[in-house]
Design a protein around this motif. Structure first.
Motif, short mmCIF file in Angstrom:
data_model
loop_
_atom_site.label_atom_id
_atom_site.label_comp_id
_atom_site.label_asym_id
_atom_site.label_seq_id
_atom_site.Cartn_x
_atom_site.Cartn_y
_atom_site.Cartn_z
N ASP A 134 -7.35 2.77 5.64
CA ASP A 134 -6.71 3.35 4.47
C ASP A 134 -5.32 3.84 4.85
O ASP A 134 -4.92 3.76 6.01
CB ASP A 134 -7.55 4.50 3.88
N ARG A 182 -16.34 3.82 -2.39
CA ARG A 182 -15.03 3.26 -2.04
C ARG A 182 -14.72 3.43 -0.54
O ARG A 182 -13.89 2.70 0.00
CB ARG A 182 -13.93 3.90 -2.88
N LYS A 215 -10.47 10.08 -0.32
CA LYS A 215 -10.22 8.65 -0.52
C LYS A 215 -10.27 8.29 -2.00
O LYS A 215 -11.17 8.68 -2.72
CB LYS A 215 -11.25 7.83 0.26
N LEU A 216 -9.26 7.52 -2.40
CA LEU A 216 -9.22 7.03 -3.77
C LEU A 216 -8.48 5.70 -3.82
O LEU A 216 -7.65 5.40 -2.95
CB LEU A 216 -8.55 8.06 -4.69
N LEU A 217 -8.81 4.92 -4.83
CA LEU A 217 -8.14 3.63 -5.03
C LEU A 217 -7.02 3.81 -6.04
O LEU A 217 -7.22 4.39 -7.11
CB LEU A 217 -9.14 2.59 -5.54
N HIS A 218 -5.83 3.30 -5.68
CA HIS A 218 -4.71 3.36 -6.62
C HIS A 218 -3.90 2.08 -6.47
O HIS A 218 -3.43 1.74 -5.39
CB HIS A 218 -3.83 4.58 -6.32
N ARG A 219 -3.79 1.37 -7.54
CA ARG A 219 -3.06 0.09 -7.56
C ARG A 219 -3.53 -0.85 -6.44
O ARG A 219 -2.73 -1.52 -5.80
CB ARG A 219 -1.57 0.34 -7.48
N GLY A 220 -4.83 -0.86 -6.22
CA GLY A 220 -5.42 -1.76 -5.24
C GLY A 220 -5.41 -1.27 -3.81
O GLY A 220 -5.95 -1.93 -2.92
N ALA A 221 -4.80 -0.11 -3.55
CA ALA A 221 -4.71 0.43 -2.19
C ALA A 221 -5.69 1.58 -2.02
O ALA A 221 -5.82 2.43 -2.91
CB ALA A 221 -3.30 0.90 -1.89
N LEU A 222 -6.37 1.61 -0.88
CA LEU A 222 -7.25 2.72 -0.56
C LEU A 222 -6.42 3.80 0.12
O LEU A 222 -5.87 3.59 1.20
CB LEU A 222 -8.39 2.27 0.36
N ALA A 278 0.83 -1.20 0.00
CA ALA A 278 0.00 0.00 0.00
C ALA A 278 0.87 1.26 0.00
O ALA A 278 0.55 2.24 -0.68
CB ALA A 278 -0.93 -0.01 1.21
N TRP A 312 1.40 6.99 -6.61
CA TRP A 312 0.39 8.03 -6.84
C TRP A 312 1.01 9.42 -6.68
O TRP A 312 0.74 10.32 -7.50
CB TRP A 312 -0.77 7.87 -5.86
#
Length: 346
Positions: free
Chosen positions: A47, A249, A65-72, A6, A13
């Motif tokens: 997160d 999310r 909050k956002l999802l990036h490469r499977g991580a919150l 993560a 990101w």
């Protein structure tokens, strides 16, 4: 997902989306993951907090909050003006913890590592820990004093709920523990127990009004919140600081995280975030979907009444005054923790 994965996603990101901006100064990790090893499991209901630092006196609105490469990820922007004075950061209980350890993700100017170099050796000094405890105490007192009885219902509840919850942060800061947001009550219970001050914990729950609530009752109101949350997400348009907490999310944290607490026996500890999320939903609905706000408001009022015992504004103000009268006792216990903490140095 492992925490190291993560963190790698967060760093990616930052490099891809934050660093190209002309006012970008750097980024660092914050929040509950700081200090945990890379091989630790990141729960679905958690997160990774990332703070992006920008030049100037004001920062852009946070993406949240956002999802990036499977991580919150929880992305917050912070102006350098907030961090420019190392002594002020050292005394700010919500800022200093981010620089106790080397949490820097990216630091092209060297400013963040210089800030860490200043704060880290001073973080555990008794006078500085007390400063931060006083900062948390001031937040309780000043924000309760600012409670507006003429504000909309959800704003009144939030104006009482959040500073009341900061009572947990005062002993957490004395114990050199992260003043966490959603899990503040389980965290302070652990600290009070470790320092032989567990008698204070029912009083902290009592200030919320949830010391005697049952698990079925809390679960009932979580179900009502879930319906309100799911109705809010599709209609939310107006930008609020907490807006990213009311998205699909964010549901594993905002809703499922409270269910996890109830399932493990911490139903009283779930009350704080259930009510906070309920009030935030209605803050949004009142602006973006007034008819839905009106339709769902009785469920919110019922939750506040059942979980806190507050049914009228007069009772809310009475509870506020109870918290203010409690602060000196809280400070006495905080001083005992500070005196007994072996990590605190002269």
């Amino acid at each position: 997902m492992r925490l190291g994965e993560a963190r790698a996603a967060a760093a990616h990101w930052v490099a891809a989306h934050a660093r190209p901006a002309p006012d970008y100064l750097g980024a660092y990790f914050s929040g509950s993951t700081v200090g945990r090893p890379d091989d630790a499991e990141l729960p679905v209901s958690s997160d990774v907090d990332v703070v992006v630092v920008t030049e100037g006196a004001e920062a852009p609105a946070k993406p949240g909050k956002l999802l990036h490469r499977g991580a919150l990820l929880e992305i917050t922007y912070e102006p350098w003006s907030l961090l420019a004075d190392p002594e002020a950061v050292l005394g700010a209980y919500h800022l200093a913890g981010g620089f106790r350890r080397d949490t820097v993700i990216d630091d092209p100017t060297g400013r963040l590592r210089a800030l860490h170099a200043y704060i880290a050796p001073r973080f555990a000094r008794r006078d500085q820990v007390r400063r931060r405890c006083l900062d948390a105490r001031h937040r309780v007192e000043s924000r309760l004093a600012a409670l507006d009885p003429a504000a909309p219902y959800a704003a009144r509840v939030l104006g009482w709920l959040f500073p009341t919850g900061v009572t947990t942060h005062v002993p957490l800061v004395a114990a050199l523990r992260n003043p966490t947001v959603r899990l503040r009550y389980p965290a302070v219970r652990d600290v009070l127990t470790a320092y032989g001050q567990e008698a204070l914990y029912p009083e902290l729950l009592g200030l919320l009004g949830c010391a005697e609530v049952s698990a079925p009752l809390v679960r009932h109101h979580l179900d009502a919140l879930t319906r309100t949350f799911d109705a809010t997400v599709p209609v939310a348009r107006t930008p609020f600081l907490f807006g990213s907490d009311l998205t699909e999310r964010a549901r594993p944290i905002a809703v499922d995280g409270s269910r996890e607490l109830i399932d493990r026996g911490d139903h009283r500890e779930a009350v704080f975030w259930i009510l906070a999320t309920f009030a935030r939903c209605h803050t949004v609905l009142a602006v973006d979907a007034p008819a839905l706000h009106t339709a769902r408001l009785p469920a919110f009022r019922e939750a506040v009444a059942d979980l806190t015992g507050i049914t009228r504004t007069a009772e809310l103000l009475t509870r506020r005054d109870e918290v203010l009268r409690f602060v000196p006792r809280l400070w006495t216990v905080t001083e005992k923790i500070l005196a007994a903490n072996p990590e605190v140095v002269e």
